[in-house]
Motif scaffolding. Structure first.
Motif, PDB file in Angstrom:
ATOM      1  N   MET A  21      43.159  27.496  41.621  1.00 29.16           N
ATOM      2  CA  MET A  21      41.765  27.933  41.482  1.00 29.16           C
ATOM      3  C   MET A  21      41.697  29.399  41.049  1.00 29.16           C
ATOM      4  N   ASP A  52      48.077  21.853  42.135  1.00 26.88           N
ATOM      5  CA  ASP A  52      46.709  21.389  42.365  1.00 26.88           C
ATOM      6  C   ASP A  52      45.727  22.114  41.441  1.00 26.88           C
ATOM      7  N   ASP A 155      37.149  16.668  50.746  1.00 30.44           N
ATOM      8  CA  ASP A 155      35.829  17.096  51.239  1.00 30.44           C
ATOM      9  C   ASP A 155      34.869  15.913  51.479  1.00 30.44           C
ATOM     10  N   GLN A 180      42.382  16.043  50.822  1.00 32.06           N
ATOM     11  CA  GLN A 180      42.360  17.498  50.757  1.00 32.06           C
ATOM     12  C   GLN A 180      41.231  18.016  51.636  1.00 32.06           C
ATOM     13  N   GLY A 209      42.512  26.651  51.838  1.00 32.48           N
ATOM     14  CA  GLY A 209      42.094  27.685  52.799  1.00 32.48           C
ATOM     15  C   GLY A 209      43.125  27.921  53.887  1.00 32.48           C
ATOM     16  N   GLN A 213      41.398  32.294  52.617  1.00 31.06           N
ATOM     17  CA  GLN A 213      41.026  33.147  51.478  1.00 31.06           C
ATOM     18  C   GLN A 213      41.634  34.552  51.602  1.00 31.06           C
ATOM     19  N   LYS A 219      46.273  41.460  55.260  1.00 27.26           N
ATOM     20  CA  LYS A 219      45.839  42.598  54.435  1.00 27.26           C
ATOM     21  C   LYS A 219      44.504  43.175  54.888  1.00 27.26           C
ATOM     22  N   THR A 229      41.813  43.011  46.747  1.00 25.31           N
ATOM     23  CA  THR A 229      41.269  41.645  46.728  1.00 25.31           C
ATOM     24  C   THR A 229      40.288  41.457  45.592  1.00 25.31           C
ATOM     25  N   MET A 230      40.186  40.183  45.145  1.00 24.54           N
ATOM     26  CA  MET A 230      39.124  39.825  44.194  1.00 24.54           C
ATOM     27  C   MET A 230      38.140  38.886  44.875  1.00 24.54           C
ATOM     28  N   ARG A 231      38.455  38.487  46.119  1.00 23.89           N
ATOM     29  CA  ARG A 231      37.593  37.575  46.867  1.00 23.89           C
ATOM     30  C   ARG A 231      36.523  38.381  47.588  1.00 23.89           C
ATOM     31  N   ARG A 282      46.985  34.847  43.246  1.00 23.97           N
ATOM     32  CA  ARG A 282      46.515  35.217  41.898  1.00 23.97           C
ATOM     33  C   ARG A 282      47.508  36.132  41.198  1.00 23.97           C
ATOM     34  N   GLN A 286      52.002  37.883  45.491  1.00 26.72           N
ATOM     35  CA  GLN A 286      51.387  36.991  46.490  1.00 26.72           C
ATOM     36  C   GLN A 286      52.137  35.661  46.533  1.00 26.72           C
TER      37      GLN A 286
HETATM   38  N1  LIG Z   1      39.148  20.662  47.601  1.00 26.11           N
HETATM   39  C1  LIG Z   1      38.429  21.761  47.682  1.00 26.11           C
HETATM   40  O1  LIG Z   1      37.215  21.725  47.909  1.00 26.11           O
HETATM   41  C2  LIG Z   1      39.095  23.090  47.517  1.00 26.11           C
HETATM   42  C3  LIG Z   1      38.391  24.268  47.830  1.00 26.11           C
HETATM   43  C4  LIG Z   1      39.037  25.486  47.659  1.00 26.11           C
HETATM   44  C5  LIG Z   1      40.337  25.537  47.181  1.00 26.11           C
HETATM   45  N2  LIG Z   1      41.001  24.381  46.864  1.00 26.11           N
HETATM   46  C6  LIG Z   1      42.404  24.413  46.385  1.00 26.11           C
HETATM   47  O2  LIG Z   1      43.161  25.160  47.310  1.00 26.11           O
HETATM   48  C7  LIG Z   1      43.795  26.272  46.657  1.00 26.11           C
HETATM   49  C8  LIG Z   1      43.806  27.448  47.581  1.00 26.11           C
HETATM   50  O3  LIG Z   1      42.463  27.989  47.615  1.00 26.11           O
HETATM   51  P1  LIG Z   1      41.858  28.888  48.715  1.00 26.11           P
HETATM   52  O4  LIG Z   1      40.835  29.748  48.126  1.00 26.11           O
HETATM   53  O5  LIG Z   1      41.440  28.044  49.789  1.00 26.11           O
HETATM   54  O6  LIG Z   1      43.166  29.709  49.029  1.00 26.11           O
HETATM   55  P2  LIG Z   1      43.669  30.658  50.071  1.00 26.11           P
HETATM   56  O7  LIG Z   1      45.149  30.534  49.902  1.00 26.11           O
HETATM   57  O8  LIG Z   1      43.032  30.515  51.389  1.00 26.11           O
HETATM   58  O9  LIG Z   1      43.161  32.057  49.460  1.00 26.11           O
HETATM   59  C9  LIG Z   1      43.528  32.427  48.193  1.00 26.11           C
HETATM   60  C10 LIG Z   1      43.224  33.910  48.052  1.00 26.11           C
HETATM   61  O10 LIG Z   1      43.891  34.617  49.066  1.00 26.11           O
HETATM   62  C11 LIG Z   1      44.493  35.785  48.531  1.00 26.11           C
HETATM   63  N3  LIG Z   1      45.923  35.620  48.728  1.00 26.11           N
HETATM   64  C12 LIG Z   1      46.668  34.509  48.537  1.00 26.11           C
HETATM   65  N4  LIG Z   1      47.951  34.720  48.853  1.00 26.11           N
HETATM   66  C13 LIG Z   1      48.008  35.993  49.296  1.00 26.11           C
HETATM   67  C14 LIG Z   1      49.071  36.811  49.784  1.00 26.11           C
HETATM   68  N5  LIG Z   1      50.289  36.333  49.894  1.00 26.11           N
HETATM   69  N6  LIG Z   1      48.772  38.082  50.162  1.00 26.11           N
HETATM   70  C15 LIG Z   1      47.519  38.559  50.070  1.00 26.11           C
HETATM   71  N7  LIG Z   1      46.473  37.848  49.590  1.00 26.11           N
HETATM   72  C16 LIG Z   1      46.724  36.567  49.208  1.00 26.11           C
HETATM   73  C17 LIG Z   1      44.074  35.861  47.071  1.00 26.11           C
HETATM   74  O11 LIG Z   1      42.829  36.544  46.957  1.00 26.11           O
HETATM   75  P3  LIG Z   1      42.677  38.081  46.680  1.00 26.11           P
HETATM   76  O12 LIG Z   1      43.989  38.616  46.249  1.00 26.11           O
HETATM   77  O13 LIG Z   1      41.644  38.210  45.654  1.00 26.11           O
HETATM   78  O14 LIG Z   1      42.233  38.635  48.009  1.00 26.11           O
HETATM   79  C18 LIG Z   1      43.768  34.420  46.745  1.00 26.11           C
HETATM   80  O15 LIG Z   1      42.797  34.272  45.744  1.00 26.11           O
HETATM   81  C19 LIG Z   1      42.981  26.492  45.387  1.00 26.11           C
HETATM   82  O16 LIG Z   1      43.727  27.146  44.405  1.00 26.11           O
HETATM   83  C20 LIG Z   1      42.607  25.092  45.030  1.00 26.11           C
HETATM   84  O17 LIG Z   1      43.682  24.482  44.336  1.00 26.11           O
HETATM   85  C21 LIG Z   1      40.390  23.175  47.045  1.00 26.11           C
END
Ligand SMILES: NC(=O)c1ccc[n+]([C@@H]2O[C@H](COP(=O)([O-])OP(=O)(O)OC[C@H]3O[C@@H](n4cnc5c(N)ncnc54)[C@H](OP(=O)(O)O)[C@@H]3O)[C@@H](O)[C@H]2O)c1
Length: 341
Positions: A21, A52, A155, A180, A209, A213, A219, A229-231, A282, A286
């Motif tokens: 994503m 994914d 979901d 998922q 998640g 996020q 961090k 962060t970009m979130r 991203r 990371q």
């Molecule tokens: N089925 C669904 O409804 C659904 C919903 C959401 C996601 N997804 C899937 O799940 C995946 C994960 O999404 P998520 O948003 O839930 O992911 P997450 O892993 O909870 O958060 C991802 C964000 O965390 C930060 N991050 C990740 N690894 C890091 C690290 N090692 N150190 C510091 N910051 C880190 C980055 O943001 P920053 O660097 O900008 O802070 C990144 O954009 C997506 O890519 C997608 O494939 C599915």
């Protein structure tokens, strides 16, 4: 990297799934092609094969980037994508779970991914309108056509997944091998119904998640200055309760001389053999951090300490059924002699 069978299937997937994503820039966060290639290369070099994406991510850009990255060796990867979310405004059939959107969406995904089959197709989110048999037969037809190999669902309430899976089983239609859902120490409510259901019905669980996020990477809690962060919305969730959980993760990480990310992902993995964290880095640093979680083990005491901070109420009927009096009347004088789960 270790590999596991996904749910009740013969499909071998890496224990960590790469979420994409953050592949693309159209949504205001994420990385360009070069940044994505670096993330992907790190994942591939460590043996990751489970990827994914979704039709909707960055309005198709994520699928295009994934297609480009795997093009040299497409068959080596297990590519999961999704259908349901809207791709065209003003068109009532360009979103939802219906057969027309399903077929059009899959054709679009195949084109953007540059492949002639999708390893795993998820229904992205339940629309509460399409008949269940239409969804199941539509997915089954795609599997029979060879365009889709396995199906999953995301979901969606447990009672609906449960009905769908049982109907598919009774009718001899293709069954879901994956679900998922959002799961981490900050979001434990799937423990009420979704996780036990998946275990019972042979459905593997891919957890989005799992780093909340970025809130469980340390961090936000360890930072003394500006957070990278970009979130933009992530820190809104850092209330006192969630901060206490994140700090408990940091403390366990310090004990193990490892990173908070590792502890957060290791906790998800120890909750069940069929739980696969999806990480969504991203940038390469990371990704490297996330991959470092492979092999990290928490002690029972450490896990219990984290769970004590991150409690979740199971609610009715679970809490009611656990009551001493209720158990006595259910099992009678056999309570002490029955082997119970
Ligand atoms: N089925 C669904 O409804 C659904 C919903 C959401 C996601 N997804 C899937 O799940 C995946 C994960 O999404 P998520 O948003 O839930 O992911 P997450 O892993 O909870 O958060 C991802 C964000 O965390 C930060 N991050 C990740 N690894 C890091 C690290 N090692 N150190 C510091 N910051 C880190 C980055 O943001 P920053 O660097 O900008 O802070 C990144 O954009 C997506 O890519 C997608 O494939 C599915």
């Amino acid at each position: 990297m270790r590999y596991k069978l996904l749910g009740r299937s013969g499909l071998r997937v890496s224990e960590i799934c790469l979420g994409t994503m953050s592949f693309g820039t159209r949504w205001g966060f994420g990385g360009d092609m070069e940044a994505c290639r670096e993330v992907f290369d790190a994942f591939r070099e460590r043996g990751g094969n489970f990827i994914d994406t979704a039709n909707k991510y960055h309005e198709g850009e994520s699928e295009r980037i994934v297609g480009n990255l795997v093009s040299d060796d497409r068959d080596r990867y297990v590519i999961a994508t999704k259908y349901s979310l809207s791709m065209a405004s003003g068109d009532p059939n360009a979103s939802g779970n219906g057969r027309k959107n399903l077929v059009r969406s899959v054709e679009g995904s195949l084109g953007r991914l540059g492949t002639d089959y999708i390893d795993l197709l998820y229904l992205h989110a339940w629309d509460f309108t399409t008949p269940e048999d239409e969804v199941l037969r539509g997915l089954d037809d795609l599997v029979r056509s060879g365009k889709v190999l396995y199906i999953g669902i995301s979901d969606t309430p447990a009672w609906i997944v449960s009905r769908l899976q049982t109907t598919a089983e009774l009718r001899g239609w293709t069954r879901f091998v994956a679900m998922q859902l959002q799961y981490s120490l900050l979001d434990r409510t799937p423990e009420r119904e979704l996780l036990p259901m998946c275990e019972k019905l042979g459905i593997g669980v891919t957890c989005w998640g799992s780093l909340a996020q970025g809130l469980l990477t340390g961090k936000y809690t360890r930072a003394t200055g500006e957070v990278d962060t970009m979130r933009t919305g992530a820190s809104d969730r850092l209330n006192d309760h969630n901060r206490a959980i994140a700090e408990a993760v940091d403390a366990v990480a310090d004990e193990l001389s490892t990173s908070s990310t590792h502890v957060a992902l290791a906790w998800v993995q120890r909750r069940g053999k069929q739980l696969f964290p999806i990480v969504g880095p991203r940038k390469r640093s990371q990704m490297d951090d996330c991959l470092g979680a492979v092999g990290v083990q928490l002690t029972d005491e450490q896990a219990q300490r984290l769970e004590a901070v991150a409690t979740v109420e199971l609610g009715f009927p679970h809490d009611f059924l656990k009551g001493e009096f209720v158990r006595k009347v259910i099992y009678g004088d056999m309570l002490d002699r029955l082997e119970l789960p």
